[in-house]
Design an enzyme around this catalytic site. Structure first.
Site, PDB file in Angstrom:
ATOM      1  N   GLY A  12     -15.195  16.047  21.618  1.00  0.00           N
ATOM      2  CA  GLY A  12     -15.642  16.961  22.577  1.00  0.00           C
ATOM      3  C   GLY A  12     -14.379  17.978  22.686  1.00  0.00           C
ATOM      4  N   ILE A  93     -30.242  15.482  15.930  1.00  0.00           N
ATOM      5  CA  ILE A  93     -31.412  16.408  15.715  1.00  0.00           C
ATOM      6  C   ILE A  93     -32.255  16.372  16.932  1.00  0.00           C
ATOM      7  CG2 ILE A  93     -32.985  17.584  14.238  1.00  0.00           C
ATOM      8  CD1 ILE A  93     -30.887  17.948  12.382  1.00  0.00           C
ATOM      9  N   LEU A  94     -32.411  17.350  17.499  1.00  0.00           N
ATOM     10  CA  LEU A  94     -33.397  17.083  18.640  1.00  0.00           C
ATOM     11  C   LEU A  94     -34.721  17.987  18.153  1.00  0.00           C
ATOM     12  CD1 LEU A  94     -31.112  18.101  21.755  1.00  0.00           C
ATOM     13  CD2 LEU A  94     -32.245  16.091  21.317  1.00  0.00           C
ATOM     14  N   ASN A 108     -25.789  26.677  20.153  1.00  0.00           N
ATOM     15  CA  ASN A 108     -25.172  25.958  19.246  1.00  0.00           C
ATOM     16  C   ASN A 108     -23.724  26.412  18.637  1.00  0.00           C
ATOM     17  OD1 ASN A 108     -24.690  23.323  17.587  1.00  0.00           O
ATOM     18  ND2 ASN A 108     -25.616  24.417  15.904  1.00  0.00           N
ATOM     19  N   HIS A 110     -21.739  26.083  15.299  1.00  0.00           N
ATOM     20  CA  HIS A 110     -21.620  25.805  13.917  1.00  0.00           C
ATOM     21  C   HIS A 110     -20.444  25.992  13.220  1.00  0.00           C
ATOM     22  CE1 HIS A 110     -23.294  23.974  10.262  1.00  0.00           C
ATOM     23  NE2 HIS A 110     -22.694  25.147   9.600  1.00  0.00           N
TER      24      HIS A 110
END
Ligand code: GAR
Length: 208
Positions: A12, A93-94, A108, A110
């Protein structure tokens, strides 16, 4: 106020960058209203608790498949009246139901310059291993809206970071976090909350 939920799976540090930016008054027009973790016991949950942000766990193992899990996320996000969903080191993965519920409102971060080193299998340290294997001199980070294609949505911000000859995946990861991710993610979230982002086809426009 735009209500932001941050979805996490591990340490986090990107969540922390968002919390620190909020404490400095740099998330203009928005607030981090919830944290949802895909695993119990991850350190990101402690960061949320310390910042007094309501935190929840919705774990993949509790659902028969990814779609069922995604529907549980959508129902929690709606129950919490969330406007913007931020995937910050979210490693599960949603399915498309999330994007359908939140079109151009899922973001997101990345750890590479998309469209390099992205897509299925490119997550966490693997991304940096692949960049070093390839021998690139520059890598970096990308903030993008999430669409149905893995790492394929419209790009909001990118920042390049130098790759050094003696880098390991770990040293490259840390430099990219410090110089790129922890800066462009809070900035992108603030731009969204300020209502300054618009999307046309694949291009994100930022209002001055
Ligand atoms: C970050 O580098 C993030 O960009 C990456 O995982 C790390 C999580 O760190 N995310 C992905 O690879 C997603 N495809 P954090 O938990 O300390 O924020």
């Amino acid at each position: 106020m735009v209500r932001v939920a941050v979805l996490v799976s591990g340490g986090g540090t990107n969540l922390q960058a968002l919390i620190d930016a909020q404490n400095r008054g740099e998330i203009v027009g928005g607030e981090i209203s919830a944290v949802i973790a895909s695993k119990p016991g991850v350190f990101a949950l402690e960061r949320a608790a310390k910042a007094n942000i309501p935190a929840f766990v919705i774990a993949r193992k509790d659902f028969a498949n990814s779609r069922e899990m995604t529907l549980a996320y959508v129902s929690k996000l709606k129950e919490l009246n969330i406007d913007l969903v931020v995937l910050a080191g979210f490693m599960t993965i949603l399915t498309e139901e999330l994007v359908q519920a939140y079109p151009n409102a899922v973001m997101n971060v990345h750890p590479a310059l998309i469209p390099s080193f992205c897509g299925k299998g490119y997550y966490g340290l693997h991304v940096h291993e692949k960049a070093l294997e390839y021998g690139v001199k520059l890598s970096g980070a990308t903030c993008h809206f999430v669409n149905e294609e893995c790492d394929g949505g419209p790009i909001i911000m990118q920042k390049a970071v130098e790759v050094k000859p003696d880098d390991t995946p770990e040293t490259l990861q840390l430099r990219i976090m410090e110089q790129a991710e922890w800066k462009i993610l809070p900035k992108s979230v603030s731009l969204f909350c300020e209502g300054r982002l618009s999307v046309k086809d694949r291009t994100v426009f930022i209002k001055e």
